[in-house]
Design an enzyme around this catalytic site. Structure first.
Site, short mmCIF file in Angstrom:
data_model
loop_
_atom_site.label_atom_id
_atom_site.label_comp_id
_atom_site.label_asym_id
_atom_site.label_seq_id
_atom_site.Cartn_x
_atom_site.Cartn_y
_atom_site.Cartn_z
N SER A 126 0.84 -1.20 0.00
CA SER A 126 0.00 0.00 0.00
C SER A 126 0.87 1.25 0.00
CB SER A 126 -0.88 0.00 1.26
OG SER A 126 -0.04 0.01 2.41
N GLY A 152 5.89 5.03 -1.24
CA GLY A 152 7.30 5.33 -0.98
C GLY A 152 8.16 4.10 -1.23
N GLU A 177 -1.90 -7.59 8.67
CA GLU A 177 -0.58 -7.62 9.28
C GLU A 177 -0.72 -8.29 10.64
OE1 GLU A 177 2.34 -4.29 9.76
OE2 GLU A 177 2.00 -4.13 7.60
N ASP A 233 7.97 -6.58 4.74
CA ASP A 233 7.65 -6.01 6.04
C ASP A 233 8.92 -5.36 6.58
OD1 ASP A 233 5.56 -5.50 7.89
OD2 ASP A 233 6.65 -6.71 9.33
N GLY A 269 7.44 7.75 6.60
CA GLY A 269 7.61 7.16 7.93
C GLY A 269 8.66 7.86 8.78
N TYR A 270 9.61 7.08 9.26
CA TYR A 270 10.63 7.58 10.20
C TYR A 270 11.82 8.25 9.52
CZ TYR A 270 7.93 4.72 13.44
OH TYR A 270 6.90 4.20 14.19
N ASP A 271 11.75 8.42 8.22
CA ASP A 271 12.90 8.98 7.49
C ASP A 271 13.43 10.30 8.07
OD1 ASP A 271 13.17 6.87 5.77
OD2 ASP A 271 12.10 7.79 4.11
N HIS A 323 18.26 -0.19 4.28
CA HIS A 323 17.83 -1.57 4.45
C HIS A 323 17.14 -2.08 3.19
CE1 HIS A 323 14.95 1.45 5.47
NE2 HIS A 323 13.94 0.61 5.67
N ARG A 324 16.26 -1.24 2.62
CA ARG A 324 15.49 -1.64 1.43
C ARG A 324 16.42 -1.77 0.23
NH1 ARG A 324 12.01 1.56 2.31
NH2 ARG A 324 10.84 0.01 3.49
P1 ITT Z 1 2.82 -2.31 3.24
O1 ITT Z 1 1.49 -2.11 2.57
O2 ITT Z 1 3.93 -2.68 2.28
O3 ITT Z 1 2.78 -3.24 4.45
P2 ITT Z 1 3.45 -0.32 5.26
O4 ITT Z 1 3.64 1.16 5.21
O5 ITT Z 1 2.36 -0.88 6.11
O6 ITT Z 1 3.26 -0.83 3.75
P3 ITT Z 1 5.44 -1.88 6.77
O7 ITT Z 1 4.37 -2.50 7.54
O8 ITT Z 1 6.48 -2.74 6.13
O9 ITT Z 1 4.84 -0.95 5.59
O10 ITT Z 1 6.27 -0.80 7.59
C1 ITT Z 1 5.93 -0.39 8.86
C2 ITT Z 1 6.28 1.04 9.08
O11 ITT Z 1 7.68 1.17 9.28
C3 ITT Z 1 5.94 1.98 7.92
O12 ITT Z 1 4.61 2.37 7.96
C4 ITT Z 1 6.91 3.13 8.22
O13 ITT Z 1 6.35 4.00 9.18
C5 ITT Z 1 8.11 2.41 8.82
N1 ITT Z 1 9.13 2.21 7.78
C6 ITT Z 1 9.41 1.09 7.09
N2 ITT Z 1 10.40 1.31 6.20
C7 ITT Z 1 10.74 2.59 6.33
C8 ITT Z 1 11.67 3.45 5.69
O14 ITT Z 1 12.45 3.02 4.70
N3 ITT Z 1 11.75 4.71 6.08
C9 ITT Z 1 10.97 5.19 7.07
N4 ITT Z 1 10.06 4.48 7.72
C10 ITT Z 1 9.93 3.19 7.36
#
Ligand code: ITT
Length: 186
Positions: A9, A12, A37, A66, A143-145, A170-171
């Protein structure tokens, strides 16, 4: 170019995957199918659970991911709860929890699952160590960027372009490994 369906979803994540995988021969196609989830202790469990749900509805090869931020001083919090915590206490709440804390080490983890119909998924992990900044900085990413400075950099992911973040993140690391594995696989 090989098409690679990415069940997510998060636009980013899609931007970062597209940027990283295009030069490696893959064109990323987002599918926002949604999957539950599950509450679990590890990113791996969440990813495996997600795959089993998606496999029932999508009968082609795909990837999903994830990811989460694990903060040393908070014993790994928010970790698997990163999404929930982001939308509740947010970046301000995390900075408050770390007020007065000098050792601000943290790690971002990403677990990719590659799935083919009827097969067990292949899991690929990427990590990026760094520190939590003293304040929010930057408007890029998600997110936390804005509060994470990766080791080897002087600015947050929030202050980086997609290409720059991918060099550290990480990605980016997980996707590089994934591309190598998929070259042999397909
Ligand atoms: P999906 O639909 O792919 O699950 P999501 O946003 O719910 O999208 P995740 O559950 O994998 O993604 O990630 C959990 C949270 O961790 C996400 O909402 C961000 O707030 C944070 N996060 C993950 N990767 C990040 C990144 O590269 N930079 C900043 N925050 C990140």
């Amino acid at each position: 170019m090989k098409e690679l369906f990415f069940i997510t979803s998060n636009t980013g994540k899609v931007q970062e995957a597209t940027e990283k995988l295009r030069p490696l021969g893959f064109s990323v196609v987002q599918k926002n199918l949604g999957y539950p989830e599950v509450q679990a202790d590890s990113l791996e469990e969440v990813a495996i659970w997600g795959v089993s749900h998606v496999q029932e509805r999508f009968r082609r090869a795909f990837i999903l991911e994830d990811a989460g931020l694990f903060i040393d001083d908070l014993q790994g919090f928010p970790g698997v709860y990163s999404k929930y915590v982001f939308f509740t206490i947010g970046l301000g709440g995390i900075l408050q929890l770390l007020e007065g804390v000098e050792k601000r080490g943290a790690v971002f983890r990403s677990v990719y699952a590659y799935s083919e119909p009827g097969k067990k998924p292949l899991l690929i992990i990427g990590e990026c160590k760094g520190i939590i900044s003293m304040r929010k900085q930057g408007t890029h990413g998600f997110g936390y960027d804005p509060i994470f400075i990766p080791d080897g950099a002087k600015k947050t992911f929030g202050d980086m372009s997609v290409e720059e973040k991918n060099q550290f993140s990480h990605r980016g690391k997980a996707l590089e490994k994934l591309a190598t594995v998929l070259k042999d696989f397909q």
